[in-house]
Design a protein around this motif. Structure first.
Motif, short mmCIF file in Angstrom:
data_model
loop_
_atom_site.label_atom_id
_atom_site.label_comp_id
_atom_site.label_asym_id
_atom_site.label_seq_id
_atom_site.Cartn_x
_atom_site.Cartn_y
_atom_site.Cartn_z
N GLY A 59 -15.25 -16.61 -29.51
CA GLY A 59 -15.65 -15.09 -29.46
C GLY A 59 -14.96 -14.47 -28.19
N SER A 115 -13.24 0.18 -30.97
CA SER A 115 -13.23 -1.18 -31.28
C SER A 115 -12.88 -2.03 -29.93
CB SER A 115 -12.39 -1.67 -32.43
OG SER A 115 -12.35 -2.83 -32.60
N VAL A 132 -18.10 -7.43 -25.61
CA VAL A 132 -18.38 -8.96 -25.99
C VAL A 132 -17.87 -9.81 -25.02
CG1 VAL A 132 -17.63 -10.60 -27.88
CG2 VAL A 132 -18.44 -8.24 -28.40
N ILE A 133 -16.61 -9.69 -24.21
CA ILE A 133 -16.14 -10.30 -23.50
C ILE A 133 -17.25 -10.64 -22.37
CG2 ILE A 133 -14.33 -10.83 -22.07
CD1 ILE A 133 -12.31 -9.27 -23.96
N SER A 176 -15.25 -4.66 -28.01
CA SER A 176 -14.48 -6.18 -27.77
C SER A 176 -14.84 -6.37 -26.12
CB SER A 176 -13.17 -6.18 -28.13
OG SER A 176 -13.01 -5.95 -29.48
N THR A 224 -17.77 -6.11 -36.56
CA THR A 224 -16.33 -5.62 -36.18
C THR A 224 -15.48 -6.69 -37.21
OG1 THR A 224 -16.79 -5.43 -33.95
CG2 THR A 224 -14.58 -5.96 -34.65
N MET A 248 -19.63 -8.80 -33.10
CA MET A 248 -18.56 -9.70 -33.84
C MET A 248 -18.73 -9.70 -35.22
SD MET A 248 -16.56 -11.11 -31.40
CE MET A 248 -15.84 -12.45 -31.84
N VAL A 272 -13.03 -13.27 -36.99
CA VAL A 272 -14.06 -12.78 -36.04
C VAL A 272 -15.34 -12.72 -36.48
CG1 VAL A 272 -14.67 -10.63 -35.04
CG2 VAL A 272 -12.14 -11.21 -34.90
N ALA A 327 -23.65 -9.25 -28.91
CA ALA A 327 -22.16 -9.51 -28.72
C ALA A 327 -21.97 -10.28 -30.34
CB ALA A 327 -21.90 -10.47 -27.73
N ASN A 347 -8.55 -9.21 -30.22
CA ASN A 347 -8.79 -7.81 -30.84
C ASN A 347 -8.61 -6.69 -30.10
OD1 ASN A 347 -9.97 -6.77 -33.37
ND2 ASN A 347 -11.93 -6.44 -32.34
N ALA A 373 -12.15 -11.64 -29.25
CA ALA A 373 -12.28 -10.45 -28.70
C ALA A 373 -11.08 -10.00 -27.75
CB ALA A 373 -13.74 -10.39 -27.76
#
Length: 145
Positions: A97, A122, A129-130, A126, A35, A32, A79, A28, A104, A101
């Motif tokens: 983050g 994207s 990542v969450i 995200s 991204t 990040m 980010v 992640a 984002n 995210a």
């Protein structure tokens, strides 16, 4: 013949989901950073040329492409900084983050008419990542959101 009845203490083994989340946290952070840099490049392209992206259909949220360029540029820098914080293991990086995210996902949803496939990709990154940052067991159950 006697048996040894002393018990050895072993370190608790992380669960499979916990191992995925810990590895996912590192990934992640890298995502990040990537991204963030891609958003910076999108922002520069949107600021430099107002006809870089073609509009797909009519959409309720109408912004000037230069405005989108500045949004992507600023969001991309922030980010990328949060991605660096995640890779360094900072708690602020993890909190930032998750927040960034989420932001984002929202901004790429609004950016759908300009780049639909990239926006969906994207948004998926995200969301991963969450998940990775919210389920990491390295911080312990008391420090989870």
């Amino acid at each position: 013949m006697s048996q040894n009845t002393t018990s050895r203490k072993t370190a608790p083994q992380p669960s499979t989901a916990g191992a995925w989340a810990s590895g996912g946290t590192l990934f992640a952070g890298v995502l990040m950073l990537v991204t963030g840099f891609m958003d910076v490049f999108q922002g520069i392209a949107g600021i430099a040329e107002d006809d870089v992206y073609a509009r797909v259909g009519d959409y309720v949220f109408k912004f000037n492409l230069t405005t989108w360029g500045w949004i992507h540029l600023v969001l991309g820098v922030i980010v990328a900084i949060a991605g660096y914080g995640i890779l360094k293991g900072a708690e602020w990086g993890r909190v930032a983050g998750i927040s960034l995210a989420s932001l984002n996902v929202l901004f790429h949803f609004l950016f759908l008419p300009y780049q639909p496939w990239w926006a969906l990709f994207s948004m998926a990154i995200s969301i991963f990542v969450i998940w990775a940052l919210a389920t990491d067991e390295a911080y312990g159950p008391d420090e989870r959101f």
